[in-house]
Design an enzyme around this catalytic site. Structure first.
Site, PDB file in Angstrom:
ATOM      1  N   GLU A 104       0.838  -1.206   0.000  1.00 32.49           N
ATOM      2  CA  GLU A 104       0.000   0.000   0.000  1.00 32.49           C
ATOM      3  C   GLU A 104       0.870   1.251   0.000  1.00 32.49           C
ATOM      4  O   GLU A 104       2.026   1.218   0.465  1.00 32.49           O
ATOM      5  CB  GLU A 104      -0.894  -0.027   1.257  1.00 32.49           C
ATOM      6  CG  GLU A 104      -1.830   1.167   1.375  1.00 32.49           C
ATOM      7  CD  GLU A 104      -2.889   0.994   2.466  1.00 32.49           C
ATOM      8  OE1 GLU A 104      -2.796   0.044   3.265  1.00 32.49           O
ATOM      9  OE2 GLU A 104      -3.819   1.827   2.502  1.00 32.49           O
TER      10      GLU A 104
ATOM     11  N   ASN B 132     -12.422  -1.198  -0.763  1.00 31.97           N
ATOM     12  CA  ASN B 132     -11.708  -1.810   0.350  1.00 31.97           C
ATOM     13  C   ASN B 132     -12.349  -1.350   1.655  1.00 31.97           C
ATOM     14  O   ASN B 132     -12.644  -0.160   1.820  1.00 31.97           O
ATOM     15  CB  ASN B 132     -10.236  -1.345   0.337  1.00 31.97           C
ATOM     16  CG  ASN B 132      -9.515  -1.663   1.648  1.00 31.97           C
ATOM     17  OD1 ASN B 132      -9.133  -2.810   1.884  1.00 31.97           O
ATOM     18  ND2 ASN B 132      -9.338  -0.660   2.503  1.00 31.97           N
ATOM     19  N   GLU B 133     -12.577  -2.269   2.551  1.00 34.74           N
ATOM     20  CA  GLU B 133     -13.130  -1.937   3.869  1.00 34.74           C
ATOM     21  C   GLU B 133     -14.214  -0.874   3.742  1.00 34.74           C
ATOM     22  O   GLU B 133     -14.154   0.189   4.378  1.00 34.74           O
ATOM     23  CB  GLU B 133     -12.013  -1.518   4.849  1.00 34.74           C
ATOM     24  CG  GLU B 133     -11.061  -2.659   5.116  1.00 34.74           C
ATOM     25  CD  GLU B 133     -10.128  -2.476   6.316  1.00 34.74           C
ATOM     26  OE1 GLU B 133     -10.070  -1.386   6.901  1.00 34.74           O
ATOM     27  OE2 GLU B 133      -9.440  -3.463   6.668  1.00 34.74           O
TER      28      GLU B 133
ATOM     29  N   TYR C 156      -7.006  -9.082  11.338  1.00 33.20           N
ATOM     30  CA  TYR C 156      -5.664  -8.828  11.873  1.00 33.20           C
ATOM     31  C   TYR C 156      -5.507  -9.478  13.245  1.00 33.20           C
ATOM     32  O   TYR C 156      -6.489  -9.711  13.959  1.00 33.20           O
ATOM     33  CB  TYR C 156      -5.413  -7.323  11.999  1.00 33.20           C
ATOM     34  CG  TYR C 156      -5.063  -6.677  10.673  1.00 33.20           C
ATOM     35  CD1 TYR C 156      -3.774  -6.770  10.168  1.00 33.20           C
ATOM     36  CD2 TYR C 156      -6.021  -6.010   9.926  1.00 33.20           C
ATOM     37  CE1 TYR C 156      -3.437  -6.192   8.947  1.00 33.20           C
ATOM     38  CE2 TYR C 156      -5.696  -5.426   8.697  1.00 33.20           C
ATOM     39  CZ  TYR C 156      -4.396  -5.523   8.218  1.00 33.20           C
ATOM     40  OH  TYR C 156      -4.054  -4.953   7.014  1.00 33.20           O
TER      41      TYR C 156
ATOM     42  N   GLU D  85      -6.476  -9.261   3.807  1.00 32.85           N
ATOM     43  CA  GLU D  85      -5.560  -8.586   4.737  1.00 32.85           C
ATOM     44  C   GLU D  85      -5.530  -9.408   6.012  1.00 32.85           C
ATOM     45  O   GLU D  85      -6.571  -9.664   6.621  1.00 32.85           O
ATOM     46  CB  GLU D  85      -6.014  -7.146   5.046  1.00 32.85           C
ATOM     47  CG  GLU D  85      -5.782  -6.191   3.902  1.00 32.85           C
ATOM     48  CD  GLU D  85      -6.075  -4.728   4.241  1.00 32.85           C
ATOM     49  OE1 GLU D  85      -5.889  -4.337   5.416  1.00 32.85           O
ATOM     50  OE2 GLU D  85      -6.479  -3.999   3.325  1.00 32.85           O
TER      51      GLU D  85
ATOM     52  N   GLN E 243       1.979  -6.248   5.454  1.00 31.69           N
ATOM     53  CA  GLN E 243       2.190  -5.898   4.067  1.00 31.69           C
ATOM     54  C   GLN E 243       3.599  -6.326   3.672  1.00 31.69           C
ATOM     55  O   GLN E 243       4.371  -6.702   4.534  1.00 31.69           O
ATOM     56  CB  GLN E 243       2.011  -4.406   3.871  1.00 31.69           C
ATOM     57  CG  GLN E 243       0.599  -3.940   4.187  1.00 31.69           C
ATOM     58  CD  GLN E 243       0.286  -2.525   3.704  1.00 31.69           C
ATOM     59  OE1 GLN E 243       1.049  -1.910   2.969  1.00 31.69           O
ATOM     60  NE2 GLN E 243      -0.868  -1.996   4.126  1.00 31.69           N
TER      61      GLN E 243
HETATM   62  O1  AHR Z   1      -2.954  -2.556   6.211  1.00 32.30           O
HETATM   63  C1  AHR Z   1      -3.200  -1.329   6.833  1.00 32.30           C
HETATM   64  C2  AHR Z   1      -4.671  -0.931   6.770  1.00 32.30           C
HETATM   65  O2  AHR Z   1      -5.438  -1.855   7.469  1.00 32.30           O
HETATM   66  C3  AHR Z   1      -5.290  -0.932   5.404  1.00 32.30           C
HETATM   67  O3  AHR Z   1      -5.067   0.258   4.732  1.00 32.30           O
HETATM   68  C4  AHR Z   1      -6.753  -1.094   5.696  1.00 32.30           C
HETATM   69  O4  AHR Z   1      -7.436  -1.754   4.664  1.00 32.30           O
HETATM   70  C5  AHR Z   1      -6.756  -1.866   6.998  1.00 32.30           C
HETATM   71  O5  AHR Z   1      -7.581  -1.272   7.931  1.00 32.30           O
END
Ligand code: AHR
Length: 519
Positions: A58, A204-205, A272, A328, A379
């Site tokens: 990103e 995205n999101e 996450y 992600e 990432q």
């Molecule tokens: O990976 C960092 C951020 O985490 C990304 O930009 C977003 O999609 C997520 O909240």
């Protein structure tokens, strides 16, 4: 704490029979426990598609600028501006790469990143620090990087602040062979051949930074965008809708409850593994336990979201099921403000604990291979759960890099069922896959203080030989830093093959991949 879904319990010595005190590579003693693993070579659970080892880059911190991209005039060795060392390290390791975000994607206007670099507009990166983005890295640079490292490109489109026209034009620009104004513009910008991009994220999101919508609102917006996203060339686009945050079932139900016709090919959730305690190199055992507890939850989310998808969007006789993505995932630790100031937003050090987390995640992904079409760890460079860390001309391979390197052997193989007596986030984690006479087994010992003597028996086959590599450090905060880039690197691991079974000794905090040849 929830248990992994796929491993059903028979207890064979787990937590029992302390066999001996073994000495680890760094000279510390730890009690050893026998651990049996049964691998049933006939019980296949899906193909480990290469896309299951995907990655994400990103415009955030120093992932792109200063990390992957140093510019053509840099003193740092580069290929057309791409950091050469990173290209060399990543070549052949990245099956698919998602770009340009993340949150950045829903504020990105692709036209700003094409044409003469000096004339590109300067925008403000409002999600990641309000710095000026000079757009010197755009679509052509990203596609060139993908070609250099052998990755399939995955473009995340702007839905939050963009229009259907902007996204359909990007698709035409990339994929229409020639003769339209947009395809001719691509050719004039140096790429006469179409990019043939297959994977397209439609936002995205969108429950958060991509527009703060509800699942049903987003479904309406998705349908409107998707109407114009067509096959512009030889590549049929694989459209990916935004899925839930974690295992949020309400989002999924609302989205699919309002989806009529024109359904997406993929549905992408994000999950996450947060570290709420200390910064990456100051983790306590409790911080580690709390973070590892997320992996059984990720496994449960994959199983439950897959089931919801199959109920709400039953497989289409012609197109098959909607693919589930985890586009992600990874560890998100507490940041060190000094490091962020020096190396950019969301920079964190990657330790042996991070590598174990990566391997726990990959084992979940391998075990649930049949339920997933793609996953992307967040990432690739200098941000969150990175494979590479850079500082000026230095480029360090993290412990997570090595986990991807030696678990790559699973790709393209059929995942097979594994059973151990161990259930729970801090117990032995296993995944196995096979192809013809090759069986690949990844074993993770997340325990900080116990060596595991793991005995793998293979139902439906007999081992004739095996080799293995291990990543291990007795200190959970050990890392490959710019000062000590090779502190934690893979070593050969001794494996014993006897009577068709395979035995290996896993010290505390270790990840090993065994390559077994069947008789
Ligand atoms: O990976 C960092 C951020 O985490 C990304 O930009 C977003 O999609 C997520 O909240």
């Amino acid at each position: 704490m929830s248990q992994p879904i796929s491993r059903r319990g028979f207890v064979l010595g787990a937590g029992a029979a302390t066999a001996a005190i073994l000495t680890t590579r760094r000279g510390l003693s730890s009690p050893a426990t026998e651990q049996r693993v049964n691998i049933d070579l006939a019980k296949e659970t899906g193909t480990v598609r290469p896309e299951l080892h995907g990655h994400f880059a990103e415009h955030l911190g120093s992932c792109v600028y200063g990390g992957l991209w140093v510019g053509k005039n840099s003193k740092i060795p580069n290929i057309n501006g791409h950091r050469k060392q990173a290209v060399d390290y990543l070549k052949g390791l990245i099956p698919v790469l998602r770009w340009p975000g993340g949150c950045f994607a829903d504020d990105y206007h692709w036209r700003d990143g094409i044409g003469a670099a000096a004339k590109r507009p300067k925008d403000v990166n409002l999600h990641w620090g309000m710095y000026t983005e000079d757009n010197s890295y755009g679509t052509h640079q990203f596609i060139e990087l993908c070609r250099l490292i052998g990755a399939e490109p995955y473009l995340a489109g702007n839905v939050g602040s963009g229009t259907p026209q902007e996204l359909r034009d990007w698709m035409e620009y990339c994929n229409y062979p020639k003769g339209s104004s947009l395809s001719d513009e691509r050719a004039a910008n140096g790429s006469p051949e179409p990019f043939n991009v297959k994977y397209w994220g439609v936002g995205n999101e969108n429950w958060g930074c991509g527009g703060n919508m509800t699942g049903d609102e987003y479904a309406t917006v998705y349908r409107r965008f998707a109407t114009y996203l067509r096959r512009f060339g030889e590549t049929q686009p694989f459209l990916i809708a935004c899925g839930p945050n974690g295992n949020n079932k309400e989002w999924t139900q609302k989205f699919w409850g309002n989806m009529r016709g024109g359904r997406p090919s993929g549905f992408a959730m994000h999950f996450y593994s947060n570290g709420r305690g200390n910064t990456a190199t100051h983790f306590t055992l409790e911080d580690m336990r709390q973070q590892f507890a997320s992996f059984p939850n990720i496994e449960m989310a994959i199983v439950e979201q897959r089931a919801l998808l199959d109920t709400m969007a039953p497989p289409n006789p012609r197109l098959g099921p909607v693919g589930l993505l985890l586009d992600e995932w990874g560890v998100w630790d507490r940041m060190d403000p000094e490091e962020e100031k020096k190396y950019g937003r969301l920079f964190q050090q990657i330790t042996i604990r991070s590598a174990i987390a990566a391997a726990l995640g990959l084992n979940v992904i391998h075990r649930q291979a049949g339920k997933l079409v793609m996953t992307n760890i967040a990432q690739m460079v200098n941000v969150l759960h990175a494979l590479l860390l850079t500082d000026e001309d230095k480029c360090v391979r993290t412990t997570t890099y090595y986990v991807y390197e030696f678990t790559k052997a699973h790709l393209g193989q059929l995942s097979v069922q594994t059973e151990s007596g161990a259930a729970g986030a801090m117990e032995l984690s296993v995944s196995a896959s096979r192809k013809d006479k090759d069986v690949t087994i990844t074993l993770v010992n997340p325990k900080p203080d116990v060596t595991l003597n793991v005995n793998c028996s293979l139902a439906g086959g007999s081992a004739a030989g095996a080799t293995a590599r291990i990543l291990h450090d007795a200190d959970l905060n050990a890392a490959n830093t710019f000062a000590t880039p090779d502190r934690v690197v893979p070593q050969a691991l001794k494996v014993t093959v006897q009577g068709g079974t395979v035995t290996a000794e896993l010290p505390p905090l270790s990840v090993a991949t065994l390559l077994v040849k069947l008789a």
